[in-house]
Design an enzyme around this catalytic site. Structure first.
Site, PDB file in Angstrom:
ATOM      1  N   HIS A 173       0.839  -1.195   0.000  1.00 40.71           N
ATOM      2  CA  HIS A 173       0.000   0.000   0.000  1.00 40.71           C
ATOM      3  C   HIS A 173       0.874   1.244   0.000  1.00 40.71           C
ATOM      4  O   HIS A 173       2.033   1.191   0.398  1.00 40.71           O
ATOM      5  CB  HIS A 173      -0.832   0.086   1.286  1.00 40.71           C
ATOM      6  CG  HIS A 173      -1.589  -1.139   1.663  1.00 40.71           C
ATOM      7  ND1 HIS A 173      -2.959  -1.219   1.569  1.00 40.71           N
ATOM      8  CD2 HIS A 173      -1.187  -2.332   2.167  1.00 40.71           C
ATOM      9  CE1 HIS A 173      -3.366  -2.408   2.003  1.00 40.71           C
ATOM     10  NE2 HIS A 173      -2.304  -3.108   2.368  1.00 40.71           N
ATOM     11  N   TYR A 174       0.315   2.392  -0.368  1.00 39.79           N
ATOM     12  CA  TYR A 174       0.890   3.646   0.094  1.00 39.79           C
ATOM     13  C   TYR A 174      -0.005   4.199   1.177  1.00 39.79           C
ATOM     14  O   TYR A 174      -1.196   3.877   1.246  1.00 39.79           O
ATOM     15  CB  TYR A 174       1.158   4.640  -1.035  1.00 39.79           C
ATOM     16  CG  TYR A 174      -0.019   5.238  -1.795  1.00 39.79           C
ATOM     17  CD1 TYR A 174      -1.202   5.650  -1.173  1.00 39.79           C
ATOM     18  CD2 TYR A 174       0.089   5.450  -3.169  1.00 39.79           C
ATOM     19  CE1 TYR A 174      -2.234   6.235  -1.887  1.00 39.79           C
ATOM     20  CE2 TYR A 174      -0.938   6.042  -3.891  1.00 39.79           C
ATOM     21  CZ  TYR A 174      -2.097   6.427  -3.242  1.00 39.79           C
ATOM     22  OH  TYR A 174      -3.124   7.005  -3.950  1.00 39.79           O
ATOM     23  N   THR A 175       0.568   5.033   2.046  1.00 37.36           N
ATOM     24  CA  THR A 175      -0.196   5.524   3.199  1.00 37.36           C
ATOM     25  C   THR A 175      -1.243   6.551   2.798  1.00 37.36           C
ATOM     26  O   THR A 175      -2.295   6.649   3.427  1.00 37.36           O
ATOM     27  CB  THR A 175       0.739   6.139   4.245  1.00 37.36           C
ATOM     28  OG1 THR A 175       1.576   7.119   3.617  1.00 37.36           O
ATOM     29  CG2 THR A 175       1.608   5.061   4.896  1.00 37.36           C
TER      30      THR A 175
ATOM     31  N   GLU B 105       2.607  -0.967   4.543  1.00 38.32           N
ATOM     32  CA  GLU B 105       2.298   0.418   4.179  1.00 38.32           C
ATOM     33  C   GLU B 105       3.600   1.139   3.839  1.00 38.32           C
ATOM     34  O   GLU B 105       4.561   1.088   4.600  1.00 38.32           O
ATOM     35  CB  GLU B 105       1.589   1.141   5.324  1.00 38.32           C
ATOM     36  CG  GLU B 105       0.176   0.663   5.591  1.00 38.32           C
ATOM     37  CD  GLU B 105      -0.853   1.329   4.686  1.00 38.32           C
ATOM     38  OE1 GLU B 105      -0.465   2.189   3.872  1.00 38.32           O
ATOM     39  OE2 GLU B 105      -2.043   0.984   4.803  1.00 38.32           O
TER      40      GLU B 105
ATOM     41  N   HIS C  92      -2.611  -2.779  -3.342  1.00 33.45           N
ATOM     42  CA  HIS C  92      -3.964  -2.591  -2.811  1.00 33.45           C
ATOM     43  C   HIS C  92      -4.978  -2.428  -3.947  1.00 33.45           C
ATOM     44  O   HIS C  92      -6.106  -2.905  -3.868  1.00 33.45           O
ATOM     45  CB  HIS C  92      -3.980  -1.371  -1.890  1.00 33.45           C
ATOM     46  CG  HIS C  92      -5.106  -1.364  -0.922  1.00 33.45           C
ATOM     47  ND1 HIS C  92      -5.333  -0.340  -0.039  1.00 33.45           N
ATOM     48  CD2 HIS C  92      -6.096  -2.264  -0.671  1.00 33.45           C
ATOM     49  CE1 HIS C  92      -6.388  -0.602   0.697  1.00 33.45           C
ATOM     50  NE2 HIS C  92      -6.874  -1.773   0.327  1.00 33.45           N
TER      51      HIS C  92
ATOM     52  N   ASP D 181      -3.593   2.581  -4.871  1.00 34.43           N
ATOM     53  CA  ASP D 181      -2.230   2.433  -4.358  1.00 34.43           C
ATOM     54  C   ASP D 181      -1.679   1.013  -4.541  1.00 34.43           C
ATOM     55  O   ASP D 181      -2.449   0.067  -4.606  1.00 34.43           O
ATOM     56  CB  ASP D 181      -2.182   2.850  -2.880  1.00 34.43           C
ATOM     57  CG  ASP D 181      -3.115   2.052  -1.981  1.00 34.43           C
ATOM     58  OD1 ASP D 181      -4.315   1.998  -2.284  1.00 34.43           O
ATOM     59  OD2 ASP D 181      -2.649   1.512  -0.971  1.00 34.43           O
TER      60      ASP D 181
END
Length: 239
Positions: free
Chosen positions: A34-36, A99, A141, A151
């Site tokens: 994921h990215y945050t 993340e 994600h 993401d």
């Protein structure tokens, strides 16, 4: 602080526990990246530790390469939400969630720093080896929730993972166009693993992952060629 060994290198991990987890009901067979999507790492960590937010991940990697462990791997972190990949609907139970700090499309999406990817690679490699996770089950994600998520996005360097056999490569060699209709492409996309209830969202997720320079939701010859190659026993590619 703990360490993960990978060859002669050691990855330092800072323990920053989150209360947001429960028990797994499935064996670990996936890694989800994921990215945050928040303004900075501190804000992301605070949210992932907030009991009211009801979200978490097993690991977080800051832009400077700092690795934070928030949930023990034997527990079910709450990172995937409503999602699907292949035969799995409870992705949280079957996966390790990582993340990666990045503001995302909402707050100024930007490339992932080399220090961050240098920390991610050995972490993914160690988890992959330990649980014998296949490359096809190391996903973003957006792959598992194409309607809701974008993401880690089109700037994420999947090729760096693929070069080290930590993700599937983008096929580039001996490509053939099977000439599928849009419906045929979606059937193939579903066979590969995507939820295709929303055809355009699933197509864009596929493009974001395997053809990131053009994410338009249109099924063209290049998309058909790439997907056919991925469905073959040995995908060829990744320059």
């Amino acid at each position: 602080m703990s360490r993960v060994a990978r060859g002669e290198a050691f990855l330092k991990i800072i323990e920053t526990p989150s209360p947001n987890f429960d028990d797994r009901t499935l064996p670990i067979t996936m890694i989800v990246l994921h990215y945050t999507g928040m303004k900075d790492g501190a804000s992301a960590i605070a949210r992932l530790r907030d009991p009211e937010a009801k979200v978490s991940s097993h690991y977080l990697i800051d832009e400077d390469g700092t690795v934070v462990r928030m949930v023990a791997e034997d527990k079910r972190a709450w990172h995937a939400g409503q999602s699907h990949w292949r035969d799995i609907d409870d992705v949280n139970s079957a996966s390790i969630g990582i993340e990666i700090v990045n503001p995302g499309h909402e707050f100024g999406y930007r490339p992932f720093p080399p220090e961050q990817i240098a920390a991610l690679l050995p972490l993914v490699a160690e988890i992959k080896d330990r649980y014998e996770i296949t490359r096809g089950n190391i996903v973003g994600h957006s792959d598992i929730a194409p309607v809701r998520k974008r993401d880690p996005g089109e700037l994420f360097p999947w090729h760096e993972l693929a070069r080290r056999r930590l993700a599937l490569p983008r096929p580039t060699k001996n490509l053939m166009d099977p000439g599928w209709t849009e419906g045929g492409f979606c059937l193939a996309l579903e066979r590969f693993g995507y939820d295709v209830e929303n055809r355009m969202a699933a197509t864009m997720a596929f493009q974001r992952r395997f053809r990131p320079e053009l994410v338009d939701g249109e099924v063209d010859a290049e998309c058909r060629c790439i997907l056919l190659a991925l469905l073959l026993p040995k995908p060829m590619g990744d320059d």
